[in-house]
Write a protein that holds these residues in place. Sequence first.
Motif, PDB file in Angstrom:
ATOM      1  N   UNK A 129      -5.759  13.481   8.518  1.00 18.01           N
ATOM      2  CA  UNK A 129      -5.422  14.508   7.536  1.00 18.01           C
ATOM      3  C   UNK A 129      -5.053  13.913   6.184  1.00 18.01           C
ATOM      4  N   UNK A 130      -5.141  12.623   6.057  1.00 20.89           N
ATOM      5  CA  UNK A 130      -4.866  11.923   4.808  1.00 20.89           C
ATOM      6  C   UNK A 130      -4.799  10.427   5.077  1.00 20.89           C
ATOM      7  N   UNK A 131      -4.724   9.642   4.015  1.00 19.53           N
ATOM      8  CA  UNK A 131      -4.619   8.187   4.093  1.00 19.53           C
ATOM      9  C   UNK A 131      -5.819   7.524   4.767  1.00 19.53           C
ATOM     10  N   UNK A 132      -6.946   8.260   4.761  1.00 18.97           N
ATOM     11  CA  UNK A 132      -8.155   7.701   5.363  1.00 18.97           C
ATOM     12  C   UNK A 132      -8.701   6.529   4.562  1.00 18.97           C
ATOM     13  N   UNK A 133      -8.441   6.494   3.259  1.00 16.16           N
ATOM     14  CA  UNK A 133      -8.909   5.347   2.475  1.00 16.16           C
ATOM     15  C   UNK A 133      -8.143   4.086   2.874  1.00 16.16           C
ATOM     16  N   UNK A 134      -6.874   4.244   3.186  1.00 12.80           N
ATOM     17  CA  UNK A 134      -6.093   3.108   3.677  1.00 12.80           C
ATOM     18  C   UNK A 134      -6.618   2.669   5.042  1.00 12.80           C
ATOM     19  N   UNK A 135      -7.007   3.634   5.860  1.00 16.27           N
ATOM     20  CA  UNK A 135      -7.553   3.304   7.168  1.00 16.27           C
ATOM     21  C   UNK A 135      -8.780   2.423   7.074  1.00 16.27           C
ATOM     22  N   UNK A 170      -2.684  -6.701   3.322  1.00 18.06           N
ATOM     23  CA  UNK A 170      -2.504  -5.258   3.170  1.00 18.06           C
ATOM     24  C   UNK A 170      -1.945  -4.624   4.438  1.00 18.06           C
ATOM     25  N   UNK A 171      -2.306  -5.172   5.609  1.00 16.92           N
ATOM     26  CA  UNK A 171      -1.719  -4.673   6.850  1.00 16.92           C
ATOM     27  C   UNK A 171      -0.203  -4.851   6.818  1.00 16.92           C
ATOM     28  N   UNK A 172       0.231  -6.029   6.433  1.00 22.33           N
ATOM     29  CA  UNK A 172       1.669  -6.301   6.399  1.00 22.33           C
ATOM     30  C   UNK A 172       2.370  -5.433   5.367  1.00 22.33           C
ATOM     31  N   UNK A 173       1.733  -5.230   4.221  1.00 26.80           N
ATOM     32  CA  UNK A 173       2.331  -4.375   3.194  1.00 26.80           C
ATOM     33  C   UNK A 173       2.449  -2.935   3.684  1.00 26.80           C
ATOM     34  N   UNK A 174       1.385  -2.424   4.319  1.00 25.42           N
ATOM     35  CA  UNK A 174       1.427  -1.046   4.800  1.00 25.42           C
ATOM     36  C   UNK A 174       2.466  -0.891   5.902  1.00 25.42           C
ATOM     37  N   UNK A 175       2.614  -1.898   6.730  1.00 31.04           N
ATOM     38  CA  UNK A 175       3.624  -1.849   7.789  1.00 31.04           C
ATOM     39  C   UNK A 175       5.031  -1.754   7.203  1.00 31.04           C
ATOM     40  N   UNK A 176       5.210  -2.307   5.994  1.00 30.23           N
ATOM     41  CA  UNK A 176       6.506  -2.212   5.299  1.00 30.23           C
ATOM     42  C   UNK A 176       6.601  -0.981   4.417  1.00 30.23           C
ATOM     43  N   UNK A 177       5.507  -0.227   4.323  1.00 27.63           N
ATOM     44  CA  UNK A 177       5.498   0.943   3.460  1.00 27.63           C
ATOM     45  C   UNK A 177       5.401   0.601   1.992  1.00 27.63           C
ATOM     46  N   UNK A 178       4.759  -0.548   1.677  1.00 24.70           N
ATOM     47  CA  UNK A 178       4.702  -1.015   0.294  1.00 24.70           C
ATOM     48  C   UNK A 178       3.298  -1.507  -0.059  1.00 24.70           C
ATOM     49  N   UNK A 179       2.270  -0.714   0.241  1.00 25.19           N
ATOM     50  CA  UNK A 179       0.908  -1.115  -0.067  1.00 25.19           C
ATOM     51  C   UNK A 179       0.748  -1.265  -1.575  1.00 25.19           C
ATOM     52  N   UNK A 180       0.236  -2.415  -2.001  1.00 25.20           N
ATOM     53  CA  UNK A 180       0.222  -2.762  -3.419  1.00 25.20           C
ATOM     54  C   UNK A 180      -1.010  -2.277  -4.166  1.00 25.20           C
ATOM     55  N   UNK A 181      -1.990  -1.704  -3.476  1.00 24.42           N
ATOM     56  CA  UNK A 181      -3.238  -1.307  -4.135  1.00 24.42           C
ATOM     57  C   UNK A 181      -3.553   0.156  -3.859  1.00 24.42           C
ATOM     58  N   UNK A 227       4.054   9.677   8.821  1.00 27.25           N
ATOM     59  CA  UNK A 227       4.342   8.605   9.783  1.00 27.25           C
ATOM     60  C   UNK A 227       3.267   8.513  10.864  1.00 27.25           C
ATOM     61  N   UNK A 228       2.753   9.659  11.308  1.00 27.26           N
ATOM     62  CA  UNK A 228       1.703   9.656  12.332  1.00 27.26           C
ATOM     63  C   UNK A 228       0.437   9.016  11.784  1.00 27.26           C
TER      64      UNK A 228
END
Length: 241
Positions: free
Chosen positions: A175-181, A142-153, A220-221
Amino acid sequence: MGLISVVTPVVSGGHRYLREAYDSLVQQELPSGWEWEWCVQEDGDSGVPGRELPEDPRVLSGMGLAGRAGVARTMGLSRASGEVVRCLDADDVLLPGALARDIERLQRVAWCVSAGLDLHPDGSTSAGPYDPADGALADGRFFEEQARGQLSVLAANFAGHTGLVRALGGWPALTGQETIGLLLAAEAVATGEFIAQPSMLYRQHPAQTTAAENYWDEHDIRVEAVLGRARDIRAQGWRWV
């Protein structure tokens, strides 16, 4: 008796679907000896969402200073008594068997994430196009997917051991994307599994947070923040056991 704590952030004005979320919890069939509790945290102190909640001792509501969803989730986590914790957004609906499947997987792994179905305004549903195969997940996927901007879940379908979530600091105060964090931080220290059977209806509607135009101004931040956190945790070599 086992206990799973479901954590939900909600903002005043965004509570119109809370009753549907509650009904989906009531309809869950859990393994023998298990119960659920619902930790609902208002992002703010209006008290309005709390007044919409049913009189049920399993529902633990709170409110406080506004800090967006990541802060509200972690504040809600402070009231969780379960050995495992699960995300549920205020406008989403759990599907039958969702909690039972989480509990079953968490008997052998530290965390899991499950598939979801988009629920469209016309009542139709659609599945995510890039779901992984059911079962164990490759380290760093998932780290690699998020780094490419293509998280699959859908990271909002995360469940994990409460001790792990707390050890990682809960959800980051972004301010968002905390679940991904949280997902990427958990992946950095422990192997997880994907549950291919959908666990949640992810409601698509104009008032949802990600539909706001300014939500994407800091995209992006936020991505760099969650990637940097996961990268540095991994560099320490710490593993959850």
